[in-house]
Design a protein around this motif. Sequence first.
Motif, short mmCIF file in Angstrom:
data_model
loop_
_atom_site.label_atom_id
_atom_site.label_comp_id
_atom_site.label_asym_id
_atom_site.label_seq_id
_atom_site.Cartn_x
_atom_site.Cartn_y
_atom_site.Cartn_z
N SER A 21 -0.45 -10.39 31.99
CA SER A 21 -0.76 -11.93 31.62
C SER A 21 -2.26 -12.32 31.81
N VAL A 22 -2.94 -11.82 32.91
CA VAL A 22 -4.52 -11.84 33.04
C VAL A 22 -5.34 -11.23 31.87
N GLY A 24 -4.04 -10.40 28.82
CA GLY A 24 -3.71 -11.20 27.51
C GLY A 24 -4.61 -12.48 27.37
N SER A 25 -5.06 -13.18 28.48
CA SER A 25 -5.42 -14.45 28.28
C SER A 25 -7.05 -14.37 28.51
N ALA A 26 -7.67 -13.17 28.92
CA ALA A 26 -8.91 -12.98 29.03
C ALA A 26 -9.76 -13.25 27.73
N ASP A 27 -11.02 -13.84 28.05
CA ASP A 27 -11.83 -13.73 26.73
C ASP A 27 -12.45 -12.43 26.44
N ILE A 46 -1.83 -6.22 23.46
CA ILE A 46 -2.91 -7.35 23.96
C ILE A 46 -3.99 -7.10 23.16
N VAL A 48 -7.55 -8.42 22.97
CA VAL A 48 -8.68 -9.19 23.33
C VAL A 48 -9.76 -8.31 23.27
N LYS A 74 -13.64 -16.23 30.85
CA LYS A 74 -12.72 -15.38 31.69
C LYS A 74 -12.74 -13.99 31.34
#
Length: 233
Positions: A21-22, A24-27, A46, A48, A74
């Motif tokens: 989850s981290v 996948g949601s990082a910039d 993912i 990113v 992030k």
Amino acid sequence: MLYIVATPIGNLEDITLRAISVLGSADFILAEDTRVTRVLLDRYNIRVPVISYHQHSKIQKVDHIIDLLREDKKLALVTDAGTPGINDPGNFLVSKVLEALSDCKVVPIPGPNAAITALSVSGFPMDKFVYLGFPPHKKGRQTFFKRIGQIEETVVFYESKYRVMKALEELRGVSKIESRSVMIARELTKQFETIYRGTLDQIEMEMKANKNSTLGEFVVVISPRGKNNREES
Ligand code: SAM
């Protein structure tokens, strides 16, 4: 936010839900080897942007990373395997980030580590242990092995396929631990995972009998002095 994210040491399923989850949601994801990390990211779909950050990265790269953090991006740092900072890039970046941005949140996302994984199946007393990283290739190698002979507790270190047989000889000749029990973990969590257990003689014999036994990645574990081995306490 800078997340320090542990990733698998072989088996791609050894990743936590939180790590996925981290990531996948990082910039941006900062990766030691972008090709290695791509395999993991593809497995979990993912998408990113990945920035390369490794032990030879220039200080300008660190400055760029600090600028991104200043812009409230992030970021998630991963290395090729295991927990960043444990014998791979990570600590330097964390120290520079904290130096430049004292209020930056550095968040650990725990997960696999090769030394701890090996220790968990050693069966040796684990109330204390000494982790020694990699033995030096040349200068300081004798001292490294001499010191092992003097350590009372369980000892764990990493060794490369090029020097693992040499390390066995040095444990006998320099460390003089021939009566202590040893465990060598090869290719943990991977297809050819092998755990060698016994005295130095027994392990050496077993490894010499199989020509593939020196291929892959290795962790060496040595039992404490006088416990769980044939030495008198
Ligand atoms: N940061 C990593 C960790 O948390 O374990 C360690 C990185 S260090 C550069 C790489 C060394 O870890 C390898 O040379 C090997 O000694 C050990 N290692 C990593 N993966 C392993 C595996 N699957 N089986 C055995 N040893 C492994």
